[in-house]
Scaffold this motif. Structure first.
Motif, PDB file in Angstrom:
ATOM      1  N   VAL A 101       0.848  -1.191   0.000  1.00  0.00           N
ATOM      2  CA  VAL A 101       0.000   0.000   0.000  1.00  0.00           C
ATOM      3  C   VAL A 101       0.880   1.235   0.000  1.00  0.00           C
ATOM      4  CG1 VAL A 101      -1.709   1.322   1.293  1.00  0.00           C
ATOM      5  CG2 VAL A 101      -1.905  -1.175   1.136  1.00  0.00           C
ATOM      6  N   THR A 102       0.656   2.091  -0.999  1.00  0.00           N
ATOM      7  CA  THR A 102       1.492   3.286  -1.150  1.00  0.00           C
ATOM      8  C   THR A 102       0.722   4.589  -0.964  1.00  0.00           C
ATOM      9  OG1 THR A 102       1.071   3.233  -3.534  1.00  0.00           O
ATOM     10  CG2 THR A 102       3.070   2.120  -2.735  1.00  0.00           C
ATOM     11  N   ARG A 103      -0.588   4.572  -1.070  1.00  0.00           N
ATOM     12  CA  ARG A 103      -1.344   5.823  -0.960  1.00  0.00           C
ATOM     13  C   ARG A 103      -2.741   5.574  -0.421  1.00  0.00           C
ATOM     14  NH1 ARG A 103      -4.743   6.352  -5.679  1.00  0.00           N
ATOM     15  NH2 ARG A 103      -4.096   4.815  -7.253  1.00  0.00           N
ATOM     16  N   ILE A 104      -3.328   6.682   0.033  1.00  0.00           N
ATOM     17  CA  ILE A 104      -4.701   6.660   0.501  1.00  0.00           C
ATOM     18  C   ILE A 104      -5.446   7.808  -0.181  1.00  0.00           C
ATOM     19  CG2 ILE A 104      -4.100   8.065   2.527  1.00  0.00           C
ATOM     20  CD1 ILE A 104      -6.373   6.649   4.015  1.00  0.00           C
ATOM     21  N   GLU A 105      -6.629   7.513  -0.650  1.00  0.00           N
ATOM     22  CA  GLU A 105      -7.476   8.525  -1.272  1.00  0.00           C
ATOM     23  C   GLU A 105      -8.631   8.821  -0.319  1.00  0.00           C
ATOM     24  OE1 GLU A 105      -6.631  10.024  -3.944  1.00  0.00           O
ATOM     25  OE2 GLU A 105      -5.060   8.677  -4.702  1.00  0.00           O
ATOM     26  N   LEU A 106      -8.761  10.124   0.043  1.00  0.00           N
ATOM     27  CA  LEU A 106      -9.810  10.539   0.976  1.00  0.00           C
ATOM     28  C   LEU A 106     -10.787  11.455   0.263  1.00  0.00           C
ATOM     29  CD1 LEU A 106      -6.775  11.029   2.676  1.00  0.00           C
ATOM     30  CD2 LEU A 106      -8.455  10.573   4.478  1.00  0.00           C
ATOM     31  N   SER A 120      -2.160  15.818  10.713  1.00  0.00           N
ATOM     32  CA  SER A 120      -1.554  14.507  10.456  1.00  0.00           C
ATOM     33  C   SER A 120      -2.634  13.447  10.397  1.00  0.00           C
ATOM     34  CB  SER A 120      -0.519  14.165  11.541  1.00  0.00           C
ATOM     35  OG  SER A 120      -1.154  14.073  12.808  1.00  0.00           O
ATOM     36  N   LEU A 121      -2.291  12.332   9.787  1.00  0.00           N
ATOM     37  CA  LEU A 121      -3.145  11.152   9.756  1.00  0.00           C
ATOM     38  C   LEU A 121      -2.370   9.983  10.376  1.00  0.00           C
ATOM     39  CD1 LEU A 121      -4.619  11.205   6.120  1.00  0.00           C
ATOM     40  CD2 LEU A 121      -5.725  12.027   8.207  1.00  0.00           C
ATOM     41  N   ILE A 122      -3.067   9.193  11.204  1.00  0.00           N
ATOM     42  CA  ILE A 122      -2.510   7.938  11.717  1.00  0.00           C
ATOM     43  C   ILE A 122      -3.237   6.807  10.981  1.00  0.00           C
ATOM     44  CG2 ILE A 122      -2.084   6.495  13.727  1.00  0.00           C
ATOM     45  CD1 ILE A 122      -0.642   9.152  13.777  1.00  0.00           C
ATOM     46  N   ARG A 133       1.441   3.896  10.121  1.00  0.00           N
ATOM     47  CA  ARG A 133       2.177   4.958   9.437  1.00  0.00           C
ATOM     48  C   ARG A 133       1.564   6.308   9.811  1.00  0.00           C
ATOM     49  NH1 ARG A 133       4.879   1.215   8.778  1.00  0.00           N
ATOM     50  NH2 ARG A 133       5.787   0.346   6.860  1.00  0.00           N
ATOM     51  N   THR A 134       2.426   7.331   9.849  1.00  0.00           N
ATOM     52  CA  THR A 134       1.980   8.699  10.132  1.00  0.00           C
ATOM     53  C   THR A 134       2.205   9.552   8.894  1.00  0.00           C
ATOM     54  OG1 THR A 134       2.534   8.485  12.467  1.00  0.00           O
ATOM     55  CG2 THR A 134       2.286  10.710  11.599  1.00  0.00           C
ATOM     56  N   LEU A 135       1.154  10.232   8.465  1.00  0.00           N
ATOM     57  CA  LEU A 135       1.256  11.136   7.315  1.00  0.00           C
ATOM     58  C   LEU A 135       1.125  12.565   7.829  1.00  0.00           C
ATOM     59  CD1 LEU A 135       0.562   8.449   5.813  1.00  0.00           C
ATOM     60  CD2 LEU A 135      -0.658   9.854   4.138  1.00  0.00           C
ATOM     61  N   GLY A 136       2.179  13.341   7.675  1.00  0.00           N
ATOM     62  CA  GLY A 136       2.099  14.758   8.007  1.00  0.00           C
ATOM     63  C   GLY A 136       1.390  15.526   6.913  1.00  0.00           C
ATOM     64  N   ARG A 137       1.118  16.792   7.225  1.00  0.00           N
ATOM     65  CA  ARG A 137       0.384  17.635   6.268  1.00  0.00           C
ATOM     66  C   ARG A 137       1.132  17.752   4.946  1.00  0.00           C
ATOM     67  NH1 ARG A 137      -2.290  23.516   7.285  1.00  0.00           N
ATOM     68  NH2 ARG A 137      -3.878  22.227   8.231  1.00  0.00           N
ATOM     69  N   ASP A 138       2.453  17.641   4.988  1.00  0.00           N
ATOM     70  CA  ASP A 138       3.228  17.793   3.766  1.00  0.00           C
ATOM     71  C   ASP A 138       3.032  16.642   2.785  1.00  0.00           C
ATOM     72  OD1 ASP A 138       4.514  16.214   5.725  1.00  0.00           O
ATOM     73  OD2 ASP A 138       6.359  16.278   4.539  1.00  0.00           O
ATOM     74  N   THR A 153       0.242  10.260   0.511  1.00  0.00           N
ATOM     75  CA  THR A 153       1.291   9.336   0.094  1.00  0.00           C
ATOM     76  C   THR A 153       1.992   8.766   1.322  1.00  0.00           C
ATOM     77  OG1 THR A 153       1.657  10.587  -1.937  1.00  0.00           O
ATOM     78  CG2 THR A 153       3.392   9.068  -1.249  1.00  0.00           C
ATOM     79  N   LEU A 154       2.034   7.425   1.395  1.00  0.00           N
ATOM     80  CA  LEU A 154       2.665   6.771   2.535  1.00  0.00           C
ATOM     81  C   LEU A 154       4.169   6.705   2.316  1.00  0.00           C
ATOM     82  CD1 LEU A 154      -0.365   5.694   2.582  1.00  0.00           C
ATOM     83  CD2 LEU A 154       0.566   3.770   3.871  1.00  0.00           C
TER      84      LEU A 154
END
Length: 624
Positions: A101-106, A120-122, A133-138, A153-154
């Motif tokens: 898994v490389t990405r998430i679509e919201l 951020s997203l957990i 995984r933690t996704l920052g705003r960037d 993007t993870l």
């Protein structure tokens, strides 16, 4: 799926500066302080600074699962009633052929501004106990065409090979956001459900041993359960070993479901031009992508990725093919007592489950423990007295079941490898027994345990044992022909040379067949005494290939072959008394008819004579 630019041009410098000032003004509470005040920091909440944590208020997404709604959310967070766009749905994707898994679509329920993006997203995969995984705003980008759509993007991606959500998974995402417009209020966390958008992978492929030359039975293991309805047809691409040549392969049939993600299938080339192509161990197989017409899909409807990886085809020796089978009479007693099965490869006894033997409309089943390993690929099955009839020819069928591949059987016809034996031998006194001045034309009628290929052409086809003289002897005969398993011989010598002298000319008299008494045979017509109470068997000293040979070409060469007692049959003509001369009376005396009156003679008057048969049965047990 819309392509989302990862350019940062959409973020203006004033916005960044404004966010930085707000972040500077945000109050942080040490973790130690929260614990000392009796407050429980929420598990898995994003760590912002070393040794500190931001207090947040839990706000449920309107599309979060019911499971998450019942979770214990008793942590004492500061309430924040801020509103804004909420996550409507989210999906994981893998932009590679290894299932990582490389990405998430919201997708939010309303358009977003840059300032409304979460801090951020957990994210969890495949459930809350798995990787995180933690996704920052960037790493979050708003779609320039649809501002309610955000791509995350993870970095790094989740581990490869996991393409299915766990059944226990509920809300796999948590969104953390502090409203920069209200710097004095705590941040909020929103839990949301994430769906599976990752297509299946082929994890393993094995070629099962072929039943026949064009057989392509494959055992396929996928990274997750599939929808069976999507599994048929043009689904596989074959890459020949050592080449770049590819052949499309269709799945004709699902033979069995080994488990929820492993199936045994029957496959074949997709077009006639490649109809002679066979899948071999060492070749590679991959799934035909959904974009190229492949329909094979997981339970969520996801098809294979364009770059899905191939796997090397292995070999599964689960059901060894049978090279041949035959049955034998190992002790030459005329009863089949062993079957031998030869496989095309080395077989371990533990691979065998049961062996079934069909003989004369009866089926006998034997466990693998009844098999005796003769060599790497040859096994003998001891029938253990299951067959009791004296028969050395007939149709036998073998079926082998294997423990590793339930429902798959190898079958074969067992060929006849048993030699014929004697079932009975009948000594018949000739029809000219009462004719004057001639020797009796006695015959032997032999019945074998199976049809013979040809009448025996040797002059001494049988051995005899005299119980009285305790010696063996042979008798010279000539074949009168025969049919199937029954053959007749005329006796050419009445007193064989190898009979002991004291028995050579000893005789027994046989008279009126209606009153034969076995205890007083001495009163009757003379017959060679050495045949009474004797036993017989096939003579193996004679040329075996010219003696008793069955239809399959098996000669009897075992001197232990079955011993049988000799039966006797007397052919008695009807007698007529007529007057005769003195010379005729002399013939009477020669014939041994002392009971006839003077001036009469015993003669044949055709066509008034007939034969009445009697059987004198005194069987001798076989010689020890």
């Amino acid at each position: 799926m819309k392509q989302v630019s990862h350019s940062s041009a959409s973020r203006s410098l004033p916005h960044l500066l404004f966010g930085a000032m707000l972040l500077t003004a945000t109050v942080f509470y040490p973790v130690e302080a929260a614990i000392s005040s009796g407050e429980s920091p929420r598990k898995n909440i994003q760590t912002i600074d070393a040794g500190s944590i931001r207090y947040v208020t839990t706000v449920e997404s309107p599309h979060a699962s019911s499971d998450s709604a019942t979770e214990d959310r008793s942590e004492k967070y500061v309430s924040n009633a801020s509103s804004g766009p909420q996550i409507d749905n989210a999906t994981y994707y893998a932009d590679n052929g290894v299932g990582s898994v490389t990405r998430i679509e919201l997708y939010y329920n309303s358009p977003l501004q840059d300032t409304e993006l979460p801090d951020s997203l957990i994210l969890y995969w495949p459930d809350q106990t798995g990787e995180v995984r933690t996704l920052g705003r960037d790493l979050l980008i708003i779609d320039p065409v649809d501002s309610s759509h955000v791509t995350g993007t993870l970095s790094p991606p989740f581990s490869p090979g996991q393409t299915q959500l766990s059944e226990s998974a509920s809300d796999l995402g948590a969104s953390y956001r502090h409203n920069p417009l209200t710097p004095d209020t705590p941040a909020t966390v929103t839990h949301f459900r994430i769906t599976d958008g990752v297509g299946p992978l082929l994890k393993e492929a094995f070629l099962q041993e072929r039943l026949y030359e064009s057989d392509n039975t494959l055992i396929l293991t996928f990274s997750e359960p599939l929808n069976p309805a999507t599994s048929f047809g043009r689904q596989l691409q074959l890459i020949r070993q050592g080449t770049a040549d590819t052949v499309e392969v269709i799945i004709l049939e699902i033979i069995s479901l080994v488990n929820d993600s492993t199936v045994t299938v029957q496959a074949a080339p997709a077009d006639n031009a490649n109809r002679d192509v066979r899948v071999n161990a060492g070749d590679q197989l991959r799934l035909i992508p959904g974009s190229s017409g492949g329909t094979l899909a997981d339970l969520d409807g996801n098809t294979a990725h364009d770059m899905n990886r191939p796997v090397i085809v292995g070999f599964r020796p689960g059901a060894a093919a049978i090279a041949g089978a035959w049955y034998v009479d190992s002790d030459a007693d005329g009863i089949i007592n062993e079957v031998r099965v030869k496989f095309r490869r080395t077989v371990e006894q533990s691979e065998l489950d049961t062996i079934s033997v069909q003989w004369e409309h009866r089926v006998f089943r034997f466990p693998s423990s009844a098999c005796i390993r003769v060599s790497d690929s040859l096994f003998a099955i001891d029938l253990g007295g299951s067959i009791s009839t004296v028969t050395t020819g007939g149709a036998m069928y073998i079926s082998v079941a294997y423990g590793a591949v339930p429902g798959v059987y190898r079958t074969a016809t067992a060929f006849d490898s048993a030699a014929p034996v004697l079932i009975s031998l009948l000594y018949t006194f000739g029809t000219d027994l009462y004719t004057f001045g001639t020797e009796p034309s006695d015959t032997l009628t032999a019945r074998y345990s199976e049809p013979l290929k040809q009448p025996p052409a040797v002059d001494r086809p049988f051995n005899f044992y005299s119980s009285s003289a305790d010696s063996e002897y042979t008798v010279k005969v000539a074949s009168l022909g025969g049919k199937d398993a029954t053959h007749r011989f005329i006796i050419r010598e009445k007193y064989p040379d190898n009979v002991a002298p004291q028995w050579k000319y000893d005789t027994i008299r046989v008279g009126d067949p209606a009153s034969i008494d076995m205890d007083s045979l001495k009163e009757y017509i003379k017959i060679p005494r050495y045949f009474l109470d004797d036993s017989a068997w096939i003579n193996t000293d004679a040329d075996p290939m010219s003696n008793a040979v069955d239809l399959e070409g098996n000669p009897q060469i075992d001197d232990r072959n079955k011993r049988i007692g000799i039966d006797f049959e007397l052919l008695q003509p009807r007698l007529v008394f007529i007057d005769t001369t003195e010379s005729a009376s002399r013939e009477e005396n020669r014939s041994g008819c002392g009971g006839c009156g003077t001036g009469t003679v015993l003669a044949f008057i055709p066509p008034l004579f007939f034969f009445a048969r009697i059987h004198l049965r005194r069987r001798q047990k076989p010689k020890p």
